[in-house]
Design an enzyme around this catalytic site. Structure first.
Site, PDB file in Angstrom:
ATOM      1  N   THR A  73      25.033  13.641  73.165  1.00 42.32           N
ATOM      2  CA  THR A  73      25.956  12.555  73.495  1.00 42.32           C
ATOM      3  C   THR A  73      25.729  12.001  74.892  1.00 42.32           C
ATOM      4  O   THR A  73      26.334  10.988  75.256  1.00 42.32           O
ATOM      5  CB  THR A  73      27.422  13.015  73.360  1.00 42.32           C
ATOM      6  N   HIS A 108      31.751  19.973  71.723  1.00 40.24           N
ATOM      7  CA  HIS A 108      31.049  19.113  70.773  1.00 40.24           C
ATOM      8  C   HIS A 108      30.329  19.959  69.731  1.00 40.24           C
ATOM      9  O   HIS A 108      30.173  21.174  69.892  1.00 40.24           O
ATOM     10  CB  HIS A 108      30.026  18.228  71.484  1.00 40.24           C
ATOM     11  N   HIS A 172      32.893   8.793  84.924  1.00 45.51           N
ATOM     12  CA  HIS A 172      33.628   9.641  83.982  1.00 45.51           C
ATOM     13  C   HIS A 172      35.111   9.319  84.079  1.00 45.51           C
ATOM     14  O   HIS A 172      35.660   9.209  85.172  1.00 45.51           O
ATOM     15  CB  HIS A 172      33.389  11.117  84.259  1.00 45.51           C
ATOM     16  N   HIS A 198      41.125  19.419  80.980  1.00 46.19           N
ATOM     17  CA  HIS A 198      41.437  18.129  80.358  1.00 46.19           C
ATOM     18  C   HIS A 198      42.934  17.847  80.330  1.00 46.19           C
ATOM     19  O   HIS A 198      43.343  16.684  80.249  1.00 46.19           O
ATOM     20  CB  HIS A 198      40.846  18.069  78.951  1.00 46.19           C
TER      21      HIS A 198
END
Length: 418
Positions: A73, A108, A172, A198
């Site tokens: 990604t 991921h 980001h 996060h």
């Protein structure tokens, strides 16, 4: 005629019939850079804050090495980066069989052999070991973060003689800039630590292009220090080209690349536009909605409050991450997602929250390969093509609407001229 990347192809479009338009793109795409291989060699030979990688390996008497690499990604110019790093390790006596590429998947999906060959090259994959990180197993505790979370990272990174991280520095949406410390957290960390970092995204300081007093950045830097990263190589570039590189100490070298990224990616504009057309930059950056979301955060900076964002993202792998998908499908309105973020935070769901908070400020139209009902579940309006999307926007904003086109939206932040 403007070409906008979409999957592995391009959408070509003439915007002249749709009012005033301008292009906003990172400055490094407008200038001629030096030879990519030469940039990497210069960075290797002139590290910041530590000796070069050959001398470092000799001093540590390293018999093996782990090189942390980005997943699919994050397109990274590994055909330029990996061969000289491995060459220097070989020169210091570390054989190919004792070198491991550890894919920093975070949460991921794992890489397939095809993904590895695509990202790192078939020759490299034949020579060295390639291992996917799993955030739920094969982990060792290395300390406690300031937020009280026990930090566990991949066992291979803990047990290696020499820990090297590599990566791409770009904007980001919560860490300010990618690269550097992100190879450890979230790259090869345990799920609970990734969630903890996060969860801080709702702090106003955790935002695009900001690392000063950013709680997400601070936590990631602490994790990299606890991991004992020996050496990094970070770049600004694309999968096929290097614009700038720095190597050496995990923080000093990374900050040099951040400085360059800020100079080239933060663009001054006179005013925000009624309509922003945001391309993710093509595959694999638009591989799914989970990844394509990054283009929305940068587009939001360029659009007026109440304006319209048109997102070009193929999304051949659908919505993407499982928890993100579940949050989207379980909600009956955007407020459901916002409430769930605050009361039942789950990693993956944070991307659904990120989309919803953008919807508070602008409408989103989307051109993709997804079914219309899948797009509508995101509270985004599906569009068959740019003509239809711009007609919709013109009906909303009028004939004199202003348009900003972002061919590489995830790589472009804007700042209003004062």
């Amino acid at each position: 005629m403007i070409r906008l990347a979409y999957g592995n192809a391009f959408i070509e479009f003439d915007f002249s019939a749709y009012g005033k338009w301008t292009i906003i793109e990172p400055r490094q795409t407008l200038e001629k850079a030096a030879d990519s291989a030469l940039i990497i060699e210069n960075a290797l030979m002139n590290p910041y804050g530590t000796e070069d990688i050959y001398e470092l390996a000799l001093r540590k008497k390293a018999g093996n090495a782990v090189i942390i690499v980005n997943d699919i990604t994050r397109p990274t110019p590994y055909r330029y980066m990996l061969p000289p790093i491995i060459r220097e390790l070989n020169r210091a006596g570390i054989a190919d069989a004792s070198i491991t590429l550890l894919v920093a998947t975070g949460i991921h999906r794992s890489h397939s052999d095809t993904d590895n060959a695509f990202c790192f090259g078939e020759d490299i994959c034949r020579r060295v070991n390639v291992v996917n990180h799993d955030c739920d197993q094969d982990l060792l505790t290395i300390g406690t973060l300031d937020n009280g979370i026990e930090l566990k990272i991949n066992r291979l990174a803990v047990e290696t003689d020499l820990l090297i991280t590599t990566g791409l520095v770009s904007l980001h949406y919560i860490a300010g800039f990618s690269g550097g410390r992100k190879s450890i957290l979230p790259g090869i960390a345990a799920r609970n630590a990734i969630e903890a970092s996060h969860r801080l995204m709702n702090d106003n300081r955790a935002c695009l292009a900001n690392i000063k007093d950013n709680p997400v950045n601070d936590l990631m830097l602490q994790a990299a220090g606890l991991a004992g990263v020996d050496y990094i190589m970070n770049v600004v570039g694309t999968a096929d080209r290097v614009y700038f590189a720095a190597a050496g100490h995990y923080n000093e070298a990374w900050r040099k690349v951040v400085e360059y990224c800020e100079q080239t990616s933060v663009v001054d504009i006179d005013m925000q536009a009624d309509v922003v057309i945001a391309s993710c930059g093509g595959y694999p950056k638009d591989i799914n909605v989970y990844q394509a979301q990054k283009a929305l955060d940068t587009a939001l900076m360029a659009v007026k409050t109440g304006g319209t964002i048109i997102l070009l993202a193929e999304c051949r792998e659908g919505l993407g991450e499982e928890i993100f998908t579940e949050w989207v499908k379980a909600a009956s309105c955007p407020d459901d997602i916002k409430k769930r973020f605050h009361s039942q935070f789950e990693l993956g769901g944070h991307k659904a929250f990120a989309i919803c908070r953008i919807l508070d400020q602008a409408d989103i139209l989307m051109i993709s390969s997804l079914k219309d009902e899948e797009v509508e579940e995101l509270y985004i309006r599906p569009m068959p093509d740019l003509h239809a999307a711009l007609k919709y926007a013109r009906d909303k904003h009028g004939q004199e609407m202003t348009i900003a086109i972002m061919p590489e939206a995830p790589k472009t932040a804007v700042r209003i001229k004062i």
